[in-house]
Design a protein around this motif. Structure first.
Motif, PDB file in Angstrom:
ATOM      1  N   ASN A 173     -11.320  13.409  -7.069  1.00 30.09           N
ATOM      2  CA  ASN A 173     -12.198  12.530  -6.607  1.00 30.09           C
ATOM      3  C   ASN A 173     -11.662  11.109  -7.032  1.00 30.09           C
ATOM      4  O   ASN A 173     -12.473  10.160  -7.130  1.00 30.09           O
ATOM      5  CB  ASN A 173     -13.723  12.605  -6.898  1.00 30.09           C
ATOM      6  N   MET A 174     -10.218  11.065  -7.071  1.00 34.01           N
ATOM      7  CA  MET A 174      -9.509   9.759  -7.374  1.00 34.01           C
ATOM      8  C   MET A 174      -9.856   8.829  -5.956  1.00 34.01           C
ATOM      9  O   MET A 174      -9.780   9.361  -4.730  1.00 34.01           O
ATOM     10  CB  MET A 174      -8.105   9.734  -7.337  1.00 34.01           C
ATOM     11  N   ALA A 175      -9.482   7.659  -6.084  1.00 33.03           N
ATOM     12  CA  ALA A 175      -9.566   6.671  -4.961  1.00 33.03           C
ATOM     13  C   ALA A 175      -8.343   6.780  -4.112  1.00 33.03           C
ATOM     14  O   ALA A 175      -7.424   7.340  -4.922  1.00 33.03           O
ATOM     15  CB  ALA A 175      -9.952   5.112  -5.388  1.00 33.03           C
ATOM     16  N   GLY A 176      -8.292   6.336  -2.916  1.00 33.34           N
ATOM     17  CA  GLY A 176      -6.993   6.573  -2.234  1.00 33.34           C
ATOM     18  C   GLY A 176      -6.120   4.926  -2.482  1.00 33.34           C
ATOM     19  O   GLY A 176      -6.954   4.044  -2.847  1.00 33.34           O
ATOM     20  N   PRO A 177      -5.033   5.139  -1.993  1.00 40.32           N
ATOM     21  CA  PRO A 177      -4.170   4.030  -2.083  1.00 40.32           C
ATOM     22  C   PRO A 177      -4.867   2.475  -1.647  1.00 40.32           C
ATOM     23  O   PRO A 177      -4.836   1.378  -1.969  1.00 40.32           O
ATOM     24  CB  PRO A 177      -2.797   4.439  -1.560  1.00 40.32           C
ATOM     25  N   TRP A 178      -5.465   2.990  -0.145  1.00 39.63           N
ATOM     26  CA  TRP A 178      -6.029   1.713   0.494  1.00 39.63           C
ATOM     27  C   TRP A 178      -7.043   1.368  -0.213  1.00 39.63           C
ATOM     28  O   TRP A 178      -7.185  -0.215  -0.226  1.00 39.63           O
ATOM     29  CB  TRP A 178      -6.379   2.392   1.840  1.00 39.63           C
ATOM     30  N   ILE A 218       0.894  -1.108  -0.110  1.00 39.94           N
ATOM     31  CA  ILE A 218      -0.077  -0.156   0.111  1.00 39.94           C
ATOM     32  C   ILE A 218       0.965   1.139  -0.025  1.00 39.94           C
ATOM     33  O   ILE A 218       1.559   1.590   1.107  1.00 39.94           O
ATOM     34  CB  ILE A 218      -0.856  -0.013   1.434  1.00 39.94           C
ATOM     35  N   PHE A 219       0.948   1.800  -1.075  1.00 40.75           N
ATOM     36  CA  PHE A 219       1.897   2.921  -1.329  1.00 40.75           C
ATOM     37  C   PHE A 219       1.086   4.323  -0.541  1.00 40.75           C
ATOM     38  O   PHE A 219       0.557   5.224  -1.070  1.00 40.75           O
ATOM     39  CB  PHE A 219       2.056   3.392  -2.721  1.00 40.75           C
ATOM     40  N   GLN A 220       1.192   4.326   0.693  1.00 43.12           N
ATOM     41  CA  GLN A 220       0.336   5.311   1.561  1.00 43.12           C
ATOM     42  C   GLN A 220       1.366   6.534   1.633  1.00 43.12           C
ATOM     43  O   GLN A 220       2.064   6.936   2.466  1.00 43.12           O
ATOM     44  CB  GLN A 220       0.252   4.696   2.867  1.00 43.12           C
ATOM     45  N   THR A 221       1.240   7.325   0.665  1.00 42.98           N
ATOM     46  CA  THR A 221       2.100   8.551   0.549  1.00 42.98           C
ATOM     47  C   THR A 221       1.113   9.633  -0.304  1.00 42.98           C
ATOM     48  O   THR A 221       0.613   9.248  -1.227  1.00 42.98           O
ATOM     49  CB  THR A 221       3.305   8.114  -0.295  1.00 42.98           C
TER      50      THR A 221
END
Ligand SMILES: *Cc1c(COP(=O)(O)O)cnc(C)c1O
Length: 418
Positions: A262-267, A30-33
């Motif tokens: 409004n893109m989805a997030g990495p998670w 998960i690229f949580q950045t």
């Protein structure tokens, strides 16, 4: 590896991901950045030139990672994998199905334009068309399954804005009645009104058939839209959406997504990649279960009518049978039926289900039941509801992956308890 000869289900675990770029991790992390470090200033400049369309991407040049509102590995790999099912050139993932639909509509229409859409559509889409777009002076003309090409063309001409037809948007099979619409016919309507300067964009909300059972791009649609909350996510634990189409059209959709943010997030991207690994086995099982449940409903004395593609394929009109034959790879896993009686009997049935949960939404691993007339379609004009056969008697089932014998026992005991 030669990916082109492989089926999508074989590629869902690996396509587009290089373990060597992530410490050898077998699964995409998960690229949580929020942002990505450039190697040098020139690289940053070149990434932005491509991202903002200031120059064309060069042959073999990869789109650089910039900032997670523009791109993120969890979204890009997911988008590449989703493209495989629909044979699309490009995909954009959104934070909900509604954001995918509303962003596409806002990108391809402007004030004064005309939209042709099928009825019924998803309640949120209906509201967006008949309230928000109306406020922008975008006029909408609706048509129902069964109307002929000539009748629909006449409706568009009667609107006074035929030369402003900017978009055609349909849902087939329709929710909740499983009424079918000919995608090729809609592409012909689009061609009928196309001029040298201008042609409408034709989108199909394919949520009901998931990415497996209907491929609208092969029948002349320009865009496929999904609530990824449904079959794609499939576990009733995430809200997301997707839009797929040609590189050219998707460039515009992604452009607006960047500025609406409004893109989805990495998670969410990671959850959907995990879901895609089992998409085919889940949907195959759901469709098989639905065949058995529909058969049981067809023979139950408390049931007046069953709305299921498998029934239409047998007892529908010649036109309906032809659409089912050319458009669908499965009868799906959505079944609606008229219970004998009215709201009282329908509610008693729903309240007595034990295994099947009383909830809206669809396409998940667990079976769900709801009452469209007072729930998902509560907002629809009463006269329209009647004409579309969304009545007090109608119950909608989304069939999950449980053992079908247990589903049938549950339905059976709920009828007995009425
Ligand atoms: C659920 C649904 C939507 C909306 O998707 P969200 O993910 O809830 O925003 C759109 N179209 C159809 C057919 C749906 O079933």
């Amino acid at each position: 590896m030669d990916y082109s000869s492989m089926r999508p289900e074989s590629l869902m675990m690996s396509y587009g991901y290089k373990p060597s770029l992530s410490e050898g991790a077998i699964k995409c992390p998960i690229f949580q950045t929020s942002t990505f470090v450039f190697n040098n200033a020139m690289q940053g400049k070149r990434f932005f030139e491509v991202a903002y369309g200031l120059r064309e991407q060069e042959e073999g040049e990869e789109m650089g990672l910039i900032y997670s509102r523009l791109n993120n590995p969890d979204l890009e790999i997911l988008e590449n994998r989703l493209c495989l099912w629909d044979g699309a050139e490009d995909c954009a993932v959104f934070e909900s199905g509604m954001s995918a639909i509303s962003t596409a509509m806002m990108e391809f229409m402007e004030p004064g334009d005309l939209l042709l859409y099928s009825k019924p559509v998803y309640g949120g889409t209906d509201h967006f068309i008949n309230h928000f777009l109306k406020k922008l002076n975008i006029q909408a003309v609706g048509f129902m399954a069964g109307e002929t090409k000539e009748e629909i063309i006449a409706k568009i001409n009667a609107s006074g804005r035929a030369d402003k037809l900017a978009m055609i948007h349909i849902e087939t099979p329709a929710n909740p009645t499983n009424a079918v619409i000919d995608i090729d016919m809609c592409a012909e309507i689009k061609a009928h009104f196309a001029t040298e300067e201008k042609t409408a964009v034709f989108s199909v909300d394919n949520t009901y058939m998931g990415p497996l059972w209907q491929h609208p791009l092969q029948h002349g649609a320009d865009l496929v839209l999904y609530s990824a909350t449904k079959y794609i996510g499939g576990h009733s634990d995430v809200i997301a959406g997707a839009c797929l189409g040609s590189k050219e059209l998707m460039g515009r959709v992604k452009g607006l997504r960047t500025f609406l943010g409004n893109m989805a997030g990495p998670w969410t991207g990671w959850l959907l990649m995990r879901s895609l690994e089992t998409l085919k086995v889940r949907m195959d099982q759901q469709a098989t279960n639905a065949i058995h449940v529909a058969k049981f409903l067809n023979n139950h004395p408390m049931v007046e009518e069953v709305y299921y593609l498998g029934n239409t394929a047998k007892h529908g009109t010649d036109a309906e049978k032809a659409i089912i034959k050319k458009q669908y790879l499965s009868y799906g896993a959505m079944i609606s039926f008229d219970i004998k009686g009215g709201e009282k009997e329908a509610f008693a049935f729903l309240d007595n289900l034990k295994l099947i949960k009383l909830a809206v939404s669809l396409g998940g691993t667990e079976s769900l039941a709801e009452h469209p007339e007072t729930m998902t379609h509560a907002d629809v004009d009463p006269a329209e509801k009647k004409s579309m056969h969304i009545t007090e008697q109608l119950v909608r089932l989304s069939i999950g992956v449980e053992n079908y014998n247990d589903l049938i026992s549950d339905v059976s005991q709920a009828f007995d308890a009425i």
